[in-house]
Design an enzyme around this catalytic site. Structure first.
Site, short mmCIF file in Angstrom:
data_model
loop_
_atom_site.label_atom_id
_atom_site.label_comp_id
_atom_site.label_asym_id
_atom_site.label_seq_id
_atom_site.Cartn_x
_atom_site.Cartn_y
_atom_site.Cartn_z
N THR A 201 64.68 64.85 -84.71
CA THR A 201 64.61 66.30 -84.73
C THR A 201 64.38 66.68 -83.30
OG1 THR A 201 63.55 66.33 -86.88
CG2 THR A 201 63.41 68.32 -85.60
N THR A 252 58.65 68.38 -86.70
CA THR A 252 59.42 67.15 -86.77
C THR A 252 58.58 66.11 -87.50
OG1 THR A 252 60.32 65.32 -85.49
CG2 THR A 252 58.58 66.60 -84.43
#
Lengths: 335, 335
Positions: A201, A252
């Site tokens: 991410t 994330t």
């Protein structure tokens, strides 16, 4: 302890550098980015580390250029994420991890804190820069979230050139997928924290000189994920959230847990309803997520430009820049 | 005023019926359902009204049967939603609205408040009962949300028989799509509140005899939506949310706004962090959503079995049943 100190240090850096004991002027604008939380592979070559550092540095510079010119936080986070997507060394856009079918499916979202508008795409296979498509969903459709085939149809309608699936695939990701599949066959699944280098991410949060907050996140998700799996990144309130006067968050980690706990929205709700500082709220949410099996991290920015970067994983790739501070990138590898 | 009174009345019904002035014992179990918020078409034939009433009644009975036998709130909401999906007269499963491509794409989610586990699917085209597939995602995958082709691949892996797209299509939905497309061509888009009868979405919230809350939502989305568009229903924290001790919410309305405002999670955050009653919180959130252009409604249940059904649209199809109260269905048509 070290990590904790590093985090605190990160938040206080401006003050420490200035060497004053009284509160410093808030920055006119601020940008923070992340490149994922997790564990960097021990075999990462120095050239690969340098490439990651370079990608983060270029993302900061691209976003800072927008903000320094008086541009919007929304444009800045989009720009920064777009640079990371194109780098080929992070888990988003080119270089994204591969799903169980051996191809990349990408998710991205952005949110404008000034009007709480958002745009997102998920499970797209042929869009080089999903964050730019998310912006087009926000600006040129009546919708917030488009997925799969329909999202790619929208891309074509918008004149976005689709790319072949092979565009996204790198040797490293192919090897990681093979390891994950082999581990599955041996009924010894690779632990989430080991299967990918940072959970993958990329994201950005920013405050612009008009006081507007924005957030953006983009990802290839988890190595060996089921085809069609969507994580927290493109979900408003899970991996991405921004609201003027309150906070901007890009997260994330193990996306499933971040979705179930509405991670990004929860940070902002604590700040909004309990008057917690965004830093304290983000810390507490990351602790709760970890206890629920959701390792990961987030960058969380408040309306005054105070940044928190809590994470429960081994490390988190990150960087920040502001009107008061040159770009600073952190890439730690534990040996 | 009338609507407001009806709502209050709904909440207080148990007490009013009992005719007491002191607080009544809380119910051992409670189930509420909705069949969407919006405007019922003026041309709805009495037989169609009866079919809607019948579908809601059967959904309540199916869920109540689970709860009365000591079953879980999760099983009860799944059962109730599954019955509504199969009815052919509500905007979910068979009878769902059609997208711009002329076919149905379906979204669904459920959440177990006891462990905050969730399962969801979006943009599926060949799954007769998306809520049952969402349950399978929760129980038999590592993921929370699967979309499109990948979700249907998962369905096949689970032995779910896929159905042809024609299964979902009804004459009424075909006519509605044609009207919407014609309106678009005339550059006179049909207002959201007129384009579909209730905004479509069916949902359920329940409290079981073990004190566990659960929520489920399923929908065909908006008439004439872009292919691949996903609304709030399958998004944890937007259209669906449950957390023991706090609340269970299933929402229905202009999904884009409900996503941007993390509608369901916000109700629970207000209850959790500000000690607001779930009823007051739900009222306030529906007001905020309406002000932001997000007409709709929700059913919101607290841990003691207190139900709120705020809505900003003309009407909302709804029903409730509990250990203290027989099934009661409300289908109002304004002439």
């Amino acid at each position: 302890m070290l990590r904790r100190a590093a985090q605190l240090c990160m938040v206080c850096l401006g003050v420490l550098v200035a060497g004053r004991t009284f509160a410093q002027e808030p920055p006119k604008w601020f940008l923070a980015i992340h490149g994922g939380a997790g564990r960097l592979p021990r075999d990462l070559a120095p050239a690969e580390v340098a490439a990651i550092q370079d990608a983060l540095q270029r993302a900061l510079e691209a976003g800072a250029q927008v903000l320094a010119a008086g541009g919007s936080s929304l444009d800045a986070v989009q720009r920064a994420v777009s640079v990371m997507e194109s780098s080929g060394v992070l888990n988003a856009g080119r270089g994204a991890v591969l799903n169980h079918g051996g191809f990349a499916e990408l998710d991205a979202a952005l949110m404008d804190g000034s009007n709480r508008k958002a745009g997102a795409v998920a499970a797209v296979r042929h869009v080089a820069n999903p964050i730019d498509l998310a912006r087009q969903v926000m600006d040129h459709s009546k919708h917030v979230l488009l997925v799969g085939e329909g999202a790619e149809q929208f891309a074509r309608e918008q004149g976005v050139k689709l790319v072949p699936g092979a565009y996204f695939v790198t040797d490293r990701r192919r090897r990681e997928l093979q390891r994950a599949i082999d581990g599955e066959k041996k009924a010894k699944p690779v632990a989430a924290s080991q299967s990918v280098y940072p959970h993958g991410t990329v994201g950005a949060v920013a405050l612009d000189s008009q006081g507007n907050l924005a957030a953006a996140t983009s990802t290839g998700g988890l190595t060996n994920k089921h085809v069609g799996r969507v994580g927290d990144s493109p979900i408003v309130g899970a991996g991405t959230y921004a609201e003027n006067g309150v906070c901007a968050v890009s997260a994330t980690g193990v996306g499933e847990v971040f979705i179930r706990y509405t991670a990004a929205a929860d940070v902002c709700a604590r700040a909004r309803y309990r008057n917690e500082s965004v830093g304290a709220a983000a810390d507490e949410v990351i602790r709760e997520l970890k206890a629920a099996g959701g390792e990961g991290g987030m960058i969380a920015l408040d309306a005054s430009g105070n940044l928190a970067i809590p994470y429960s994983s081994e490390t988190m790739l990150r960087g920040q820049v502001s009107s008061l501070q040159p770009p600073e990138v952190v890439v730690e590898i534990r040996k």
